[in-house]
Design a protein around this motif. Structure first.
Motif, PDB file in Angstrom:
ATOM      1  N   PHE A 161       0.959  -1.248   0.041  1.00 20.29           N
ATOM      2  CA  PHE A 161      -0.202   0.040   0.017  1.00 20.29           C
ATOM      3  C   PHE A 161       0.621   1.265  -0.009  1.00 20.29           C
ATOM      4  O   PHE A 161       0.522   2.252  -0.752  1.00 20.29           O
ATOM      5  CB  PHE A 161      -1.105   0.090   1.131  1.00 20.29           C
TER       6      PHE A 161
ATOM      7  N   LEU B 148       1.882   2.178  -3.485  1.00 23.44           N
ATOM      8  CA  LEU B 148       1.010   2.516  -4.736  1.00 23.44           C
ATOM      9  C   LEU B 148       0.802   3.781  -5.215  1.00 23.44           C
ATOM     10  O   LEU B 148       1.081   3.802  -6.543  1.00 23.44           O
ATOM     11  CB  LEU B 148      -0.710   2.502  -3.908  1.00 23.44           C
TER      12      LEU B 148
ATOM     13  N   ALA C 222     -11.116   5.924 -10.766  1.00 24.31           N
ATOM     14  CA  ALA C 222      -9.925   5.439 -10.039  1.00 24.31           C
ATOM     15  C   ALA C 222      -9.920   6.178  -8.565  1.00 24.31           C
ATOM     16  O   ALA C 222      -9.643   5.597  -7.477  1.00 24.31           O
ATOM     17  CB  ALA C 222      -8.819   5.066 -10.776  1.00 24.31           C
TER      18      ALA C 222
ATOM     19  N   SER D 272     -10.777   4.800  -5.018  1.00 24.77           N
ATOM     20  CA  SER D 272      -9.819   5.086  -4.099  1.00 24.77           C
ATOM     21  C   SER D 272     -10.093   5.815  -2.552  1.00 24.77           C
ATOM     22  O   SER D 272      -9.778   5.558  -1.728  1.00 24.77           O
ATOM     23  CB  SER D 272      -8.368   5.696  -4.545  1.00 24.77           C
TER      24      SER D 272
ATOM     25  N   LEU E 155     -12.298   3.564  -0.857  1.00 30.33           N
ATOM     26  CA  LEU E 155     -11.509   2.756  -0.078  1.00 30.33           C
ATOM     27  C   LEU E 155     -10.757   3.274   1.311  1.00 30.33           C
ATOM     28  O   LEU E 155     -10.893   2.614   2.266  1.00 30.33           O
ATOM     29  CB  LEU E 155     -10.413   2.131  -0.993  1.00 30.33           C
ATOM     30  N   GLY E 156     -10.404   4.627   0.958  1.00 28.12           N
ATOM     31  CA  GLY E 156      -9.882   5.372   2.070  1.00 28.12           C
ATOM     32  C   GLY E 156     -10.832   5.565   3.066  1.00 28.12           C
ATOM     33  O   GLY E 156     -10.519   5.400   4.369  1.00 28.12           O
TER      34      GLY E 156
ATOM     35  N   VAL F 299      -3.201   4.518   0.752  1.00 26.89           N
ATOM     36  CA  VAL F 299      -4.341   4.853  -0.222  1.00 26.89           C
ATOM     37  C   VAL F 299      -4.490   6.409  -0.069  1.00 26.89           C
ATOM     38  O   VAL F 299      -4.795   6.971  -1.241  1.00 26.89           O
ATOM     39  CB  VAL F 299      -5.590   4.102   0.573  1.00 26.89           C
TER      40      VAL F 299
ATOM     41  N   LEU G 226      -2.095   7.449  -2.725  1.00 28.86           N
ATOM     42  CA  LEU G 226      -2.539   7.310  -4.171  1.00 28.86           C
ATOM     43  C   LEU G 226      -3.815   8.182  -4.355  1.00 28.86           C
ATOM     44  O   LEU G 226      -3.736   8.786  -5.685  1.00 28.86           O
ATOM     45  CB  LEU G 226      -3.141   5.762  -4.157  1.00 28.86           C
ATOM     46  N   CYS G 227      -4.465   8.487  -3.515  1.00 27.40           N
ATOM     47  CA  CYS G 227      -5.775   9.409  -3.819  1.00 27.40           C
ATOM     48  C   CYS G 227      -5.066  10.992  -4.318  1.00 27.40           C
ATOM     49  O   CYS G 227      -5.447  11.499  -5.330  1.00 27.40           O
ATOM     50  CB  CYS G 227      -6.667   9.717  -2.731  1.00 27.40           C
TER      51      CYS G 227
END
Length: 187
Positions: A68, A71, A106, A110, A113-114, A150, A153-154
């Motif tokens: 993670f 990512l 995406a 994300s 998910l976060g 995450v 990634l966001c």
């Protein structure tokens, strides 16, 4: 494409690398302990019986952390697996808008998910959840590492979306897919 928060993504990559090095060190130490015990038995002595309790549990958490935390760095360096068979056949303008759509999807996934991870961390802290293995690791600790990965990634997806959207609106005919020679590759 230039990423303004590249230093943060690189920090995440260093965290991922540290997790991988920790896994290697722990496994090497465990193997060394077993070799010493085997050698002692071979020469007729008693085993020392050293070992790392909960090694597989620790290694699993470190592996998830490495995955993670890496990512965002992997994304900005275009190392994620992408299927571009259809994309490469489109003209520049539709390709730019399709890229905007994909980045938006995406980013939404994300963020969801976060958000779920943040709720999970809050629940784990509220109920004092601990791992069920040999070690009683508070679950909010590895879950926080996931949430950080995450979140990075966001941030990377939001940066890429903003840049791609700007190109799609202002000059879609100049859109080109990111390659390994982009500015983001230079450190």
């Amino acid at each position: 494409m230039t990423f303004k928060f590249n230093a943060l993504y690189r920090l995440g990559a260093w965290g991922a690398a540290a997790c991988m090095v920790a896994i290697c060190a722990l496994v090497a130490l465990q193997v060394t302990f077993r070799l010493v015990d085997a050698l002692l038995v071979l020469v007729g002595m008693r085993r020392l019986g050293f070992g790392i309790t909960g090694l597989s549990e620790i290694a699993a958490y470190l592996l998830v952390g490495a995955t993670f935390l890496g990512l965002a760095y992997t994304f900005v360096h275009h190392a994620h697996i992408r299927v571009t068979l259809l994309l490469t056949r489109l003209p520049a303008a539709p390709r730019a808008w399709f890229e905007v759509f994909c980045l938006l999807v995406a980013l939404i996934l994300s963020v969801l998910l976060g958000y779920g991870l943040i709720q999970l961390i809050q629940e784990s802290r509220e109920f004092n959840d601990v791992s069920s293995g040999f070690l009683s690791i508070p679950l909010w600790v590895p879950q926080t590492v996931l949430a950080i990965g995450v979140a990075l990634l966001c941030l990377a997806l939001a940066e890429a979306l903003a840049s791609t959207l700007r190109i799609a609106i202002r000059e879609p005919h100049r859109f080109r897919e990111a390659t390994a020679t982009d500015d983001s590759e230079t450190h």
